[in-house]
Enzyme design. Sequence first.
Site, PDB file in Angstrom:
ATOM      1  N   THR A 390      46.526 -31.226  18.914  1.00 12.40           N
ATOM      2  CA  THR A 390      45.349 -31.276  18.579  1.00 12.40           C
ATOM      3  C   THR A 390      45.198 -32.821  17.583  1.00 12.40           C
ATOM      4  O   THR A 390      46.115 -33.145  17.556  1.00 12.40           O
ATOM      5  CB  THR A 390      45.195 -29.904  17.601  1.00 12.40           C
ATOM      6  OG1 THR A 390      45.010 -28.858  18.337  1.00 12.40           O
ATOM      7  CG2 THR A 390      43.852 -29.775  16.852  1.00 12.40           C
ATOM      8  N   SER A 456      41.778 -19.309  16.981  1.00  9.64           N
ATOM      9  CA  SER A 456      42.226 -20.596  16.757  1.00  9.64           C
ATOM     10  C   SER A 456      43.454 -20.431  15.383  1.00  9.64           C
ATOM     11  O   SER A 456      43.351 -19.788  14.722  1.00  9.64           O
ATOM     12  CB  SER A 456      41.414 -21.568  16.453  1.00  9.64           C
ATOM     13  OG  SER A 456      41.916 -22.727  16.032  1.00  9.64           O
TER      14      SER A 456
END
Length: 578
Positions: A390, A456
């Site tokens: 990410t 998440s």
Amino acid sequence: MAALVVPAGVPAAAAAEAPREPEAVGAGGVVASIDPDASQIGIDVLRRGGNAVDAAVATAAALGVTDPFSAGIGGGGFLVYYDARTRKVSTLDGRETAPAAANENLFVENGKPIPFAEAVTSGLSVGVPGTPRTWQRALQRWGTISLDKALKPAEDLARRGFTVDSTFHRQVSENAARFADFTSSEALFLPVPDIGTTFRNPDLADTYRALRKDGVSALYKGGIGKDIVQTVTHPPVKPTSTRTVRPGAMTMTDLGNYNAPQREPSHTTYRGLDVFGMAPPSSGGTTVGEALNILETTKLADETPTQYLHRFLEASRLSFADRNRWVGDPSFSDVPTAELLSQEYADTRACLISPTTALTSPVAPGDPRNPKPCGTDGTDAPTPYEGTDTTHLTVADRWGNVAAYTLTIEQEGGSGIVVPGRGFLLNNELTDFSFTPVTPGVPDPNLPGPGKRPRSSMSPTIVLDHGKPVLALGSPGGASIITTVLQVLTQRLDRGLTLRQAIEAPRASQRNSANTQAEAAFLATQDDEALAALGHRFTSTGEIGAVTAVERLPDGRWRAAAEPTRRGGGAARVVYPR
């Protein structure tokens, strides 16, 4: 059109690679990201009078060019924003959603979960992208420039190219086998570009131009969206490939129905400071917040280094047990967010921590709605795997506005599938769902469902002192994002480390597992042996996280900080260095 790769030394091919600096101090605004080209684009926006949101969107768009294996318009993310005028923190939920055709058996065949690697590289794992809508909504609510102007620098960067560094080279190399199985991915990224050459992506430049001209409707209702749907439902697999690539069932209706809602941030207090983060469907805000509340029962500043780390690991272990049991998409599950963040509940978990003996994982969750002192409730809840690639960027402007923005396409390289002719990779975000219940017989709030957002661990965080910003940070790293943010926060706020020292320090990540993952540098310290004597067990892993952060100094200046070495080092920039 395939990417163009030419030697960096060719005249007019591209500018030389911008320098990477882990720290910058000064006035006028700061940007910290993993990439020097992206950080410089953000600084240029601030220098021209843009605010933190303007710069955050421009920086994020540039990261879609230079860090396409971690983020881009084929993915999603979470934005936490502090408005200096109102002293209010707000958030945007740009998390991807499952298509309407998805159900809880999305990744189940013949009664068994499909192999994770096959789920990753498939159309089945692709969620409806949320990043373009996030940019649009952020600029509309808090920005001062148009999407057109915010995307122009990234379009230019994609067209003129940038210098390939060791990280970009490594990421292509590690995904080369996957990319080679798709005609579009092979055309864009292969052969693996050499370090020092210039990489151009004219297809992505044209895609950004379409978004500038027609707005995000070009993706959610128009030609870009049609190409996404075609790619998901009919992946461009090479005829010679032997890879099993399952198609997805995304439709234009799924794209047209997508929204990036504004949500109330998570909030807890810690040592008199206000800590704001991302509430569910992210587990970052609740899990970081619960762990901080657990740690607040101890004066960490007075603990020995070993006891500090011991309590940090134990608080992480306990908060992950609760995360795994209780956190999911709040539109589909009754998530006890307020209860998880209550000090009363944290106190009932903190008393499980012994100063002399480590807990044994997996630890069972508690019941935040019915807290019992030193009690656990139900069956152990281990942590499933999440992709680690990410990216995070942090921005502050001259007026004191702050943006902490974490965005992703999940796995390194996402699904591995480039949208033909569009120049960007699609996410594999739906693999963040539990394929089957984590604990058989226990309700799992993170099973797939139509229109549902997978849980998440992204943890963009902003810390305020009496309504004014003190610190903002975030990191990539999958589930280790949470422990990374927690470790940096406590080292900076409790242990007296400078921001750069806290970012540079060796890391360990305990996520309610039998063994704690730890970097080699952590295992080389004396604390490793002392913690092992308390019962902690460690497994060596590669780099954990890649933090970027900003902090306000007492004299009003800003400090931006990024990694000195992890992921090749980050890039901190300031408008007026001093």
